[in-house]
Write a protein that holds these residues in place. Sequence first.
Motif, PDB file in Angstrom:
ATOM      1  N   UNK A 195      36.250  33.482  26.826  1.00 50.42           N
ATOM      2  CA  UNK A 195      36.296  32.119  27.361  1.00 50.42           C
ATOM      3  C   UNK A 195      37.502  31.914  28.264  1.00 50.42           C
ATOM      4  N   UNK A 196      37.344  31.069  29.265  1.00 47.99           N
ATOM      5  CA  UNK A 196      38.499  30.620  30.026  1.00 47.99           C
ATOM      6  C   UNK A 196      39.329  29.706  29.129  1.00 47.99           C
ATOM      7  N   UNK A 197      40.617  29.690  29.384  1.00 45.42           N
ATOM      8  CA  UNK A 197      41.531  28.895  28.575  1.00 45.42           C
ATOM      9  C   UNK A 197      42.384  28.028  29.487  1.00 45.42           C
ATOM     10  N   UNK A 198      43.224  27.220  28.891  1.00 43.92           N
ATOM     11  CA  UNK A 198      44.119  26.366  29.664  1.00 43.92           C
ATOM     12  C   UNK A 198      45.532  26.411  29.096  1.00 43.92           C
ATOM     13  N   UNK A 199      46.505  26.316  29.986  1.00 45.47           N
ATOM     14  CA  UNK A 199      47.872  25.974  29.629  1.00 45.47           C
ATOM     15  C   UNK A 199      48.160  24.683  30.377  1.00 45.47           C
ATOM     16  N   UNK A 200      48.106  23.581  29.687  1.00 42.14           N
ATOM     17  CA  UNK A 200      48.181  22.296  30.367  1.00 42.14           C
ATOM     18  C   UNK A 200      47.011  22.150  31.316  1.00 42.14           C
ATOM     19  N   UNK A 202      46.564  24.097  33.929  1.00 43.82           N
ATOM     20  CA  UNK A 202      46.318  25.394  34.578  1.00 43.82           C
ATOM     21  C   UNK A 202      45.183  26.131  33.883  1.00 43.82           C
ATOM     22  N   UNK A 203      44.179  26.520  34.648  1.00 49.68           N
ATOM     23  CA  UNK A 203      43.075  27.309  34.120  1.00 49.68           C
ATOM     24  C   UNK A 203      43.506  28.766  34.023  1.00 49.68           C
ATOM     25  N   UNK A 204      43.292  29.374  32.847  1.00 44.97           N
ATOM     26  CA  UNK A 204      43.673  30.756  32.596  1.00 44.97           C
ATOM     27  C   UNK A 204      42.404  31.601  32.525  1.00 44.97           C
ATOM     28  N   UNK A 205      42.319  32.622  33.394  1.00 41.65           N
ATOM     29  CA  UNK A 205      41.102  33.418  33.523  1.00 41.65           C
ATOM     30  C   UNK A 205      41.429  34.896  33.326  1.00 41.65           C
ATOM     31  N   UNK A 206      40.756  35.532  32.375  1.00 42.49           N
ATOM     32  CA  UNK A 206      40.820  36.984  32.196  1.00 42.49           C
ATOM     33  C   UNK A 206      39.881  37.612  33.218  1.00 42.49           C
ATOM     34  N   UNK A 207      40.443  38.440  34.133  1.00 41.88           N
ATOM     35  CA  UNK A 207      39.647  38.993  35.230  1.00 41.88           C
ATOM     36  C   UNK A 207      39.264  40.455  35.008  1.00 41.88           C
ATOM     37  N   UNK A 208      39.392  40.969  33.787  1.00 45.98           N
ATOM     38  CA  UNK A 208      38.997  42.355  33.519  1.00 45.98           C
ATOM     39  C   UNK A 208      37.535  42.529  33.926  1.00 45.98           C
ATOM     40  N   UNK A 209      37.271  43.601  34.684  1.00 47.28           N
ATOM     41  CA  UNK A 209      35.967  43.754  35.323  1.00 47.28           C
ATOM     42  C   UNK A 209      36.041  43.044  36.666  1.00 47.28           C
ATOM     43  N   UNK A 210      35.381  41.887  36.761  1.00 51.63           N
ATOM     44  CA  UNK A 210      35.537  41.085  37.974  1.00 51.63           C
ATOM     45  C   UNK A 210      35.097  39.658  37.720  1.00 51.63           C
ATOM     46  N   UNK A 211      35.634  38.762  38.521  1.00 52.20           N
ATOM     47  CA  UNK A 211      35.191  37.376  38.590  1.00 52.20           C
ATOM     48  C   UNK A 211      35.152  36.965  40.053  1.00 52.20           C
ATOM     49  N   UNK A 212      34.232  36.074  40.376  1.00 52.10           N
ATOM     50  CA  UNK A 212      34.190  35.430  41.683  1.00 52.10           C
ATOM     51  C   UNK A 212      34.623  33.990  41.477  1.00 52.10           C
ATOM     52  N   UNK A 213      35.642  33.556  42.223  1.00 44.42           N
ATOM     53  CA  UNK A 213      36.210  32.230  42.024  1.00 44.42           C
ATOM     54  C   UNK A 213      36.349  31.512  43.360  1.00 44.42           C
ATOM     55  N   UNK A 214      35.928  30.266  43.384  1.00 49.38           N
ATOM     56  CA  UNK A 214      36.180  29.393  44.530  1.00 49.38           C
ATOM     57  C   UNK A 214      37.416  28.565  44.203  1.00 49.38           C
ATOM     58  N   UNK A 215      38.436  28.662  45.030  1.00 49.00           N
ATOM     59  CA  UNK A 215      39.721  28.032  44.734  1.00 49.00           C
ATOM     60  C   UNK A 215      40.082  27.079  45.863  1.00 49.00           C
ATOM     61  N   UNK A 216      40.214  25.819  45.536  1.00 48.84           N
ATOM     62  CA  UNK A 216      40.640  24.837  46.515  1.00 48.84           C
ATOM     63  C   UNK A 216      42.165  24.784  46.503  1.00 48.84           C
ATOM     64  N   UNK A 217      42.766  25.118  47.614  1.00 49.04           N
ATOM     65  CA  UNK A 217      44.225  25.098  47.691  1.00 49.04           C
ATOM     66  C   UNK A 217      44.744  23.709  47.411  1.00 49.04           C
ATOM     67  N   UNK A 218      45.547  23.590  46.362  1.00 48.87           N
ATOM     68  CA  UNK A 218      46.105  22.305  45.998  1.00 48.87           C
ATOM     69  C   UNK A 218      45.102  21.359  45.376  1.00 48.87           C
ATOM     70  N   UNK A 219      43.881  21.829  45.108  1.00 44.49           N
ATOM     71  CA  UNK A 219      42.856  20.952  44.548  1.00 44.49           C
ATOM     72  C   UNK A 219      42.224  21.555  43.319  1.00 44.49           C
ATOM     73  N   UNK A 220      40.929  21.337  43.165  1.00 41.25           N
ATOM     74  CA  UNK A 220      40.218  21.802  41.979  1.00 41.25           C
ATOM     75  C   UNK A 220      39.667  23.197  42.212  1.00 41.25           C
TER      76      UNK A 220
END
Length: 225
Positions: A195-200, A202-220
């Motif tokens: 599972x993805x986790x959080x520190x406050x 901040x979304x915490x993602x284990x990327x072992x293997x691979x993940x595809x992520x859409x990341x908004x700079x300064x946003x969601x």
Amino acid sequence: MPRVLAVADEVVETLWTTGVRRHRVDLVLAAGDLPFEYLEFLADALNRPMVFVPGNHDADLAGYAPGQGMWLRGGLPAQWPGPAGGTNVDGRVVDVAGLRIAGLGGSIRYNDGPNQWTERQQARRMRRVARSAARRRLRDGRGVDVLLTHAPARGVGDAEDPCHRGFDCLHDAVRRMRPKLLLHGHIHPYGTQVPDRHIGDTLVVNTVGFRILDIAAGGKEGGDG
């Protein structure tokens, strides 16, 4: 919104073919412990920049710097042992593909191998990175979008054996830099769903293997993998 291919620790055979091009991404982020030729292939096949931090099983990349068309170490010409064309963000903050990325590679020290740090050593390195991020924020108002690490934060997806414990100082890193994501490797899921986790916030993602992520700079952020 940049789309990122995040990889770590385990080679995914379907990515080590030209079929990887179906993933239309803007950037490759690598969280360590992968063959450098694999990372070179991904960057070349996708024709995209690749940013990485070393893992505890990677070569020692400390002290290398580009200069006058060659690599230098200790001021002398040296053969760069890292992936060709990659940007090593360990201990640094860089702006790539519209994202601001801070990096802290390596794992907790458990033997005499490279890229291993005591908690105190990693905390010292983290403070340098946080100060660099703060200076950039003062200059242009932009914060860190991604904190790229090899090991996770202590108690947030790590393990109890000596070599897979996370770093306590990464909690302070998140508090100081407030990244949208913390991407890490090092902890193998062995076929289980992680599972993805959080520190406050901040979304915490284990990327072992691979993940595809859409990341908004300064946003969601959002993603799948």
